[in-house]
Write a protein that holds these residues in place. Structure first.
Motif, PDB file in Angstrom:
ATOM      1  N   LYS A 176      40.315  41.609  49.577  1.00  0.00           N
ATOM      2  CA  LYS A 176      40.009  41.692  50.872  1.00  0.00           C
ATOM      3  C   LYS A 176      40.065  40.772  51.717  1.00  0.00           C
ATOM      4  CE  LYS A 176      36.927  44.198  54.047  1.00  0.00           C
ATOM      5  NZ  LYS A 176      35.493  44.958  53.829  1.00  0.00           N
ATOM      6  N   GLN A 179      43.728  39.766  52.002  1.00  0.00           N
ATOM      7  CA  GLN A 179      44.517  40.446  53.069  1.00  0.00           C
ATOM      8  C   GLN A 179      43.899  40.143  54.399  1.00  0.00           C
ATOM      9  OE1 GLN A 179      43.271  44.483  52.609  1.00  0.00           O
ATOM     10  NE2 GLN A 179      44.855  45.192  54.038  1.00  0.00           N
ATOM     11  N   ARG A 186      48.178  45.233  51.432  1.00  0.00           N
ATOM     12  CA  ARG A 186      47.755  46.139  50.671  1.00  0.00           C
ATOM     13  C   ARG A 186      48.690  47.681  50.742  1.00  0.00           C
ATOM     14  NH1 ARG A 186      44.130  50.913  51.801  1.00  0.00           N
ATOM     15  NH2 ARG A 186      42.682  51.481  49.942  1.00  0.00           N
ATOM     16  N   CYS A 193      45.097  51.064  44.543  1.00  0.00           N
ATOM     17  CA  CYS A 193      45.991  50.506  45.715  1.00  0.00           C
ATOM     18  C   CYS A 193      46.774  49.211  44.854  1.00  0.00           C
ATOM     19  CB  CYS A 193      45.228  50.114  46.936  1.00  0.00           C
ATOM     20  SG  CYS A 193      43.886  48.967  46.642  1.00  0.00           S
ATOM     21  N   TYR A 195      48.372  45.301  45.694  1.00  0.00           N
ATOM     22  CA  TYR A 195      48.702  44.384  46.653  1.00  0.00           C
ATOM     23  C   TYR A 195      49.938  43.584  46.501  1.00  0.00           C
ATOM     24  CZ  TYR A 195      43.736  45.281  47.861  1.00  0.00           C
ATOM     25  OH  TYR A 195      42.621  45.906  48.062  1.00  0.00           O
TER      26      TYR A 195
END
Length: 203
Positions: A176, A179, A186, A193, A195
C-alpha cells in the motif's frame, strides 16, 4: 497430523514500538494441496472415485461462483458462509454511482462454530530447525518488492511474505505504501489483487 511452527521476531513498526523484539508463531511446514490430491483423499472415504469427485468439485465451484456473481451468499451447512463485498470509485453524487464504477472487492468466508472448534483442537509441534529467513527493515522490504518486480511482471502479498519473511499484514502495508508513493499500481482481481510497477513512477 499436526501444524509445525516456529517463532519469528515482530517487524519494527513505528506505530507500535511496544511490539519490537516480541515473537510470534508462524507455520513453517505448509504445502500446497491440489484438487487432484483432495479428490484422491475423498475417494478413499466415499463411494466416489477420484475422477467423479473431481467432476463434482469442479461443478460445485462453478455453481458457487455463479451464485456469488448473482449477489447471493452461499450457506454451506456444517462449514460456513461465503459472500462477496463491493467497492467503487469514490463519488459524492449518487447519480455518478454507475455500474461501471462498481466491482467486487473481496470474497469472504465466515466459518461456523463447529469448524472453529475443530480447528482449535489442532495439535501444534514446534519445528526443530529455525528457517533461515533474514530480518529486513521496512525500507529493505520495499526495495525487495521493487527488485522482485524488476524480474517479474507482477507481485502478490503471498510473494512478499515468502521473500521478506513478514506477516500478511506487513506485506499488505508495504504494498500500500509503495502504491501511495506512485512506484507500483494495483490490479484488482476476483478474490485478490496483483501489483505491477507503475507505468510512470514518481521521481
Amino acid at each position: 497430523m499436526a501444524i509445525k511452527y516456529h517463532y519469528f521476531k515482530n517487524p519494527v513498526d513505528g506505530d507500535h514500538p511496544e511490539q519490537e523484539g516480541k515473537l510470534h508463531p508462524r507455520i513453517v511446514s505448509s504445502k500446497k494441496i491440489t484438487l487432484d490430491q483432495l479428490c484422491h483423499k475423498l475417494s478413499l472415504g466415499s463411494s466416489f472415485n477420484a475422477a467423479q469427485a473431481s467432476g463434482v468439485l469442479k461443478a460445485f465451484s462453478k455453481v458457487m461462483i455463479e451464485e456469488l456473481t448473482n449477489g447471493n451468499y452461499i450457506h454451506w451447512d456444517g462449514f460456513g458462509v461465503f459472500s462477496v463485498s463491493l467497492e467503487a470509485d469514490p463519488v459524492t453524487d449518487p447519480k455518478e454511482m454507475f455500474p461501471s464504477r462498481v466491482r467486487i472487492k473481496r470474497l469472504h468466508f465466515r466459518p461456523f462454530k463447529n469448524v472453529k472448534l475443530d480447528l482449535a483442537e489442532a495439535k501444534m509441534i514446534r519445528s526443530d530447525l529455525h528457517p533461515s529467513l533474514p530480518y529486513f527493515t521496512k525500507e529493505e522490504r520495499k526495495e525487495n518488492i521493487l527488485n522482485y518486480l524488476a524480474m517479474h511482471e507482477t507481485v502478490q502479498s503471498v510473494n512478499c511474505i515468502k521473500f521478506n519473511g513478514c506477516s500478511r499484514t506487513t506485506a499488505g502495508r508495504d504494498l500500500k505504501e509503495l502504491q501511495q508513493e506512485g512506484l507500483i499500481q494495483r490490479i484488482a482481481l476476483y478474490g485478490g489483487c496483483l501489483y505491477t510497477l507503475a507505468e510512470n513512477p514518481n521521481p
